[in-house]
Design a protein around this motif. Structure first.
Motif, PDB file in Angstrom:
ATOM      1  N   HIS A 110       1.121  -0.731   0.173  1.00 45.26           N
ATOM      2  CA  HIS A 110      -0.134   0.355   0.683  1.00 45.26           C
ATOM      3  C   HIS A 110       0.988   1.330   0.157  1.00 45.26           C
ATOM      4  O   HIS A 110       1.705   1.706   1.169  1.00 45.26           O
ATOM      5  N   ALA A 111       0.338   2.022  -0.946  1.00 43.95           N
ATOM      6  CA  ALA A 111       1.713   3.378  -0.941  1.00 43.95           C
ATOM      7  C   ALA A 111       0.317   4.789  -1.002  1.00 43.95           C
ATOM      8  O   ALA A 111      -0.809   4.378  -1.130  1.00 43.95           O
ATOM      9  N   ASP A 112       1.259   5.659  -0.514  1.00 46.27           N
ATOM     10  CA  ASP A 112       0.031   7.043  -0.481  1.00 46.27           C
ATOM     11  C   ASP A 112       0.638   7.491  -2.098  1.00 46.27           C
ATOM     12  O   ASP A 112      -0.516   8.355  -1.754  1.00 46.27           O
ATOM     13  N   VAL A 113       1.609   7.462  -2.677  1.00 47.28           N
ATOM     14  CA  VAL A 113       1.463   7.094  -4.339  1.00 47.28           C
ATOM     15  C   VAL A 113       2.225   7.004  -5.001  1.00 47.28           C
ATOM     16  O   VAL A 113       2.702   7.147  -4.357  1.00 47.28           O
ATOM     17  N   PHE A 114       1.038   7.127  -5.917  1.00 52.93           N
ATOM     18  CA  PHE A 114       2.184   6.743  -7.300  1.00 52.93           C
ATOM     19  C   PHE A 114       2.928   7.241  -8.612  1.00 52.93           C
ATOM     20  O   PHE A 114       1.779   8.734  -8.765  1.00 52.93           O
ATOM     21  N   PHE A 115       3.967   7.196  -8.534  1.00 48.31           N
ATOM     22  CA  PHE A 115       4.478   7.990 -10.179  1.00 48.31           C
ATOM     23  C   PHE A 115       4.073   7.677 -11.160  1.00 48.31           C
ATOM     24  O   PHE A 115       5.754   6.865 -11.401  1.00 48.31           O
TER      25      PHE A 115
END
Length: 254
Positions: A164-169
């Motif tokens: 689980h991540a906060d932001v995907f670039f």
């Protein structure tokens, strides 16, 4: 109309319009949709078209993968400015995913000096860039794509399904207003989709040269994105079409 004449008509329509729709073509030619599908299959076997959902496109209309060594110097100032803006929206103590690509590599270079991030990537160049960083770095694993350095396959997919991540670039090969973000291969599209699913937010990093183009496999629509970060060379006409669908930010000054 004979089959050879019908297929010539289809070729001409794709040459003129870049694509063809099965339903509308069957009505114009007064034949069944199945007949058009058979024609398209035959033309694809001759490498004259690429079949898509509901139709076909010209092979020349789709961009293909470019080796890392060939693209690393392309539009480098634009990529650096995009990376600078992307860095500014990363909150302290975030977990972020960096997609494979040269623009996300520029972002990785800017994040080396931080020590509060968890960075997940499927790019060996990015992992190498962060080797001495005090950030926590997680490499997805998987099979390495030759001449590109991106990781893909079952091992990569399994890792992305449990994090689980906060932001995907998100890196882009091609961006089209109607087709959204597309990728040269199905495998790469699947990896990007899993990264989107694993993240609270997805920001697309794409310089002006990526817009108005299409690749083989769909990644996501523009409305699936939380924002786009591009550069000041993006045509105003494209920007005006983008902004109703998604917020657009522009790269910072170098």
């Amino acid at each position: 109309m004979l089959p050879v004449e019908r297929r010539k008509w289809i070729e001409d329509q794709i040459l003129i319009n870049g694509k063809i729709d099965i339903d509308s073509s069957s009505k114009q030619l007064n034949v069944s949709s199945m007949t058009i599908r058979r024609d398209l299959k035959e033309l694809e076997n001759e490498n004259k078209v690429i079949r898509t959902h509901g139709g076909a496109v010209s092979p020349e209309s789709l961009i293909t993968e470019i080796p890392y060594s060939s693209k690393k110097g392309q539009n480098i100032n634009e990529k650096k400015s995009i990376a600078l803006k992307a860095k500014s929206i990363i909150k302290p103590d975030s977990t972020i995913i960096l997609d494979s690509g040269t623009t996300t590599l520029e972002l990785a270079k800017l994040l080396k000096g931080r020590n509060d991030l968890t960075i997940v990537t499927n790019d060996i160049k990015i992992a190498g860039e962060l080797m001495s960083s005090l950030n926590k770095v997680i490499v997805t694993g998987g099979e390495m794509q030759k001449d590109i350095g991106a990781l893909f396959g079952a091992a990569t997919q399994q890792m992305l399904k449990v994090i689980h991540a906060d932001v995907f670039f998100l890196g882009a090969h091609a961006v089209d207003i109607s087709r959204g973000v597309t990728s040269p291969t199905f495998d790469k599209s699947l990896i990007k989709q899993l990264m989107i699913d694993a993240s609270k937010e997805t920001w697309l990093l794409a310089d002006y040269s990526k817009f108005g183009k299409k690749a083989f496999s769909s990644v996501c629509s523009l409305t699936d994105l939380d924002g786009v970060i591009t550069d000041s060379n993006l045509e105003s006409s494209i920007n005006s079409q983008l902004e109703p669908s998604v917020p657009v930010l522009y790269g910072g000054e170098l």
